[in-house]
Design a protein around this motif. Structure first.
Motif, PDB file in Angstrom:
ATOM      1  N   ALA A  98      43.888  37.728  42.848  1.00  0.00           N
ATOM      2  CA  ALA A  98      45.206  37.365  42.310  1.00  0.00           C
ATOM      3  C   ALA A  98      45.427  35.858  42.324  1.00  0.00           C
ATOM      4  CB  ALA A  98      46.306  38.073  43.103  1.00  0.00           C
ATOM      5  N   ALA A  99      44.910  35.174  43.325  1.00  0.00           N
ATOM      6  CA  ALA A  99      45.113  33.726  43.430  1.00  0.00           C
ATOM      7  C   ALA A  99      43.931  32.928  42.879  1.00  0.00           C
ATOM      8  CB  ALA A  99      45.355  33.347  44.895  1.00  0.00           C
ATOM      9  N   ASP A 100      42.973  33.623  42.312  1.00  0.00           N
ATOM     10  CA  ASP A 100      41.770  32.934  41.817  1.00  0.00           C
ATOM     11  C   ASP A 100      42.079  32.246  40.478  1.00  0.00           C
ATOM     12  OD1 ASP A 100      39.169  32.435  40.537  1.00  0.00           O
ATOM     13  OD2 ASP A 100      38.372  33.637  42.199  1.00  0.00           O
ATOM     14  N   PRO A 101      41.708  30.980  40.319  1.00  0.00           N
ATOM     15  CA  PRO A 101      41.950  30.274  39.048  1.00  0.00           C
ATOM     16  C   PRO A 101      41.290  30.950  37.855  1.00  0.00           C
ATOM     17  CG  PRO A 101      41.381  28.727  40.793  1.00  0.00           C
ATOM     18  CD  PRO A 101      41.142  30.093  41.341  1.00  0.00           C
ATOM     19  N   GLU A 102      40.187  31.641  38.098  1.00  0.00           N
ATOM     20  CA  GLU A 102      39.492  32.312  36.997  1.00  0.00           C
ATOM     21  C   GLU A 102      40.353  33.417  36.392  1.00  0.00           C
ATOM     22  OE1 GLU A 102      36.666  31.698  35.470  1.00  0.00           O
ATOM     23  OE2 GLU A 102      36.298  29.912  36.675  1.00  0.00           O
ATOM     24  N   LEU A 103      41.069  34.162  37.263  1.00  0.00           N
ATOM     25  CA  LEU A 103      41.954  35.202  36.755  1.00  0.00           C
ATOM     26  C   LEU A 103      43.112  34.571  35.967  1.00  0.00           C
ATOM     27  CD1 LEU A 103      42.767  38.160  36.514  1.00  0.00           C
ATOM     28  CD2 LEU A 103      43.970  37.939  38.702  1.00  0.00           C
ATOM     29  N   ALA A 104      43.645  33.473  36.481  1.00  0.00           N
ATOM     30  CA  ALA A 104      44.727  32.783  35.770  1.00  0.00           C
ATOM     31  C   ALA A 104      44.255  32.314  34.400  1.00  0.00           C
ATOM     32  CB  ALA A 104      45.221  31.600  36.600  1.00  0.00           C
TER      33      ALA A 104
END
Length: 539
Positions: free
Chosen positions: A440-446
């Motif tokens: 959830a906090a991973d930049p890749e998901l963002a």
């Protein structure tokens, strides 16, 4: 580790084979099964009123001097008194007082089933007592030494906290045969061969009303058993599977003490708050994977009645309980009572506001099982409490409950944060959410969410529209526009306008394409996770 066989108990038959007795040319006048009559001591007396002074198991040596002039009734009373005191045998030396045994004494001994042995030759009684007492004392020393070896062998698994199965394996090696542990209700708790309970088949239950050390089990085989008491309360029985002998009797006695110590260390008691505390501690150890071996977990669970039988699966549940009082302790008690009704026996603990439950059941429908638990908890709690249950995947052994419990709790946390509103969920229902929740906090998901939904997010932020929510609802409704409009509470014409705007912003939207639809759906899951502030979760 197997101990050398300690001296077998000295019997009347053994006594008659001793050279010192053979010199007296012994003749058995009454009594049978001399090889089964154990000799505890040898006593010499010419007193007629000797029987009240005896404790049983003695061989009484006499010349019959105290019987001279006794009436037939007195002789019969003398023999009956010795038989009542469980005297091993009466040995009457002939020649000094009686040249032949009194007929009434022989008849009385036969009627009482007490061995009566005549010595046709003169033998100094002191030589008999010296020879026999030396044998008895050497046997007692051997027994003490054997007890020390058994205690030393049992100290190793006890100090290591290796669990019940490890203790039973040591006992089996000492006894040279299988060893099993049964709870008070007769269910198999643990076995030296690691055998898991497999339902009500022969050998898996032991009669609760049997003698302290020897019994005939449900398989018909004679064995040795000893009662288990925990904190002064009867708990169960330890059964040594081989034919009785001195070694196995001692192994059963010492083994029962070791098992009671292990159960006490684990906090196991028969029922009530003590059992709840032990179950809570065990469930936390399973959840946190804090244990030394799988055998330890299986033994502790079975000792609390949680036994995985043939055709069953173990399952972990996570309950969310909302509303006012009662206290956490009262909720735990209510959940424990309800779960025991559903599973027969269950483990329950509170963890960070949730209530974890583990039990074993035959069920092809975990969702129905979860609903059954929820309804049982409802019945235990005051009105106004709201219970939601998340079921982890069924597993095939007790240690794997860690995986089931963790999945259930992770899904429960997600469901509450996302506001699913469903009463009963399977962890697999939120499988994608649980997977993406770890990032959830991973930049890749963002970056992925922005790639797929960025134009819609910017549009909503600038104009206060709900295009992302509209697209999310469309997919949730299986692409049904009518159902989507009803769910959003808008007219179909308004929905069509929104969908046209969505398509334009995304450069075309072909939701009939599986790849495109999957990418959009995953991005929407990521969006829900991020907007719900779901923290990254570990395994």
């Amino acid at each position: 580790m197997t101990p050398s066989h300690t001296a077998a108990p000295l019997t009347v038959a053994d006594l008659l084979e001793l050279p010192v007795l053979q010199r007296g040319r012994p003749e058995v006048l009454a009594g049978t099964d001399l090889e089964r009559r154990e000799v505890r001591w040898v006593h010499t007396s010419e007193i007629y009123e000797i029987s009240p002074l005896l404790k049983g198991g003695e061989v009484l040596l006499t010349t019959g001097l105290g019987l001279v002039g006794a009436s037939p009734a007195a002789l019969r009373s003398y023999a009956a008194g010795l038989a009542e005191r469980s005297v091993a045998a009466l040995v009457l030396e002939l020649g000094r007082t009686f040249t032949s045994p009194p007929a009434d004494l022989v008849s009385a001994a036969q009627d009482a089933g007490m061995p009566l042995i005549a010595l046709r030759g003169i033998v100094p009684f002191v030589e008999v007592t010296e020879a026999v007492h030396a044998l008895l004392l050497s046997g007692e020393v051997a027994r003490l030494r054997l007890g020390e070896r058994i205690a030393a062998a049992l100290t190793v698994p006890l100090l290591a906290g290796s669990g019940l199965t490890a203790i039973l394996r040591v006992l089996a090696e000492l006894a040279g045969c299988p060893v099993r542990l049964f709870a008070g209700d007769g269910h198999l708790v643990a076995a030296s061969d690691g055998r898991r309970p497999a339902g009500p088949v022969a050998g898996d239950r032991v009669p609760t009303a049997s003698r302290d050390h020897t019994e005939t089990g449900s398989t018909g085989a004679v064995g040795v058993e000893a009662p288990i008491d925990v904190f002064g309360r009867p708990w169960g029985r330890l059964v040594i599977g081989g034919p009785p002998n001195e070694v196995r009797t001692l192994v059963a006695e010492r083994g029962a003490i070791a098992v009671a110590l292990e159960l006490g260390r684990a906090g196991v008691t028969a029922a009530g708050p003590g059992r709840q505390r032990a179950g809570s501690r065990l469930l936390r150890d399973i959840f946190g994977r804090q244990y030394s071996s799988a055998d330890e977990l299986v033994g502790r669970a079975a000792a609390l009645g949680v036994v995985l039988r043939a055709g069953q699966h173990a399952v972990g549940l996570c309950l969310a309980v909302d509303g006012g009082p009662p206290s956490t302790a009262q909720v735990v008690s209510a959940v424990s009572s309800a779960a025991d009704r559903v599973f027969g026996a269950a483990l329950v603990t509170e963890l960070d506001g949730s209530y974890l439950v583990a039990g074993c059941a035959v069920s092809d429908d975990p969702r129905a099982l979860g609903e059954q638990v929820a309804q049982a908890v409802d019945a235990e709690l005051p009105a106004g409490r709201v219970v939601a249950v998340t079921c982890g995947p069924p597993v095939t052994d007790i240690p794997s409950l860690a995986r089931s419990l963790r999945a259930a709790r992770e899904a429960s946390v997600l469901a509450r944060r996302l506001g699913s509103g469903l009463r009963t969920l399977l962890a697999s229902d939120l499988g994608v959410h649980r997977l993406l929740g770890r990032f959830a906090a991973d930049p890749e998901l963002a970056a992925f969410v922005d790639e797929q939904l960025g134009p819609l997010l910017d549009h909503d932020a600038a104009r206060g529209r709900e295009l992302v929510r509209t697209l999310d609802t469309l997919l949730a409704c299986g692409l049904s526009k009518a159902a989507t409009a009803r769910s959003l509470g808008i007219r179909r014409q308004t929905l069509y306008q929104r969908l046209a705007t969505i398509s334009a912003l995304l450069g075309g939207l072909d939701l009939s394409s599986r790849e495109r639809r999957t990418a959009i759906d995953l991005a929407l899951v990521g969006w829900r996770l991020r907007t719900a502030a779901v923290p990254a979760t570990g395994g």
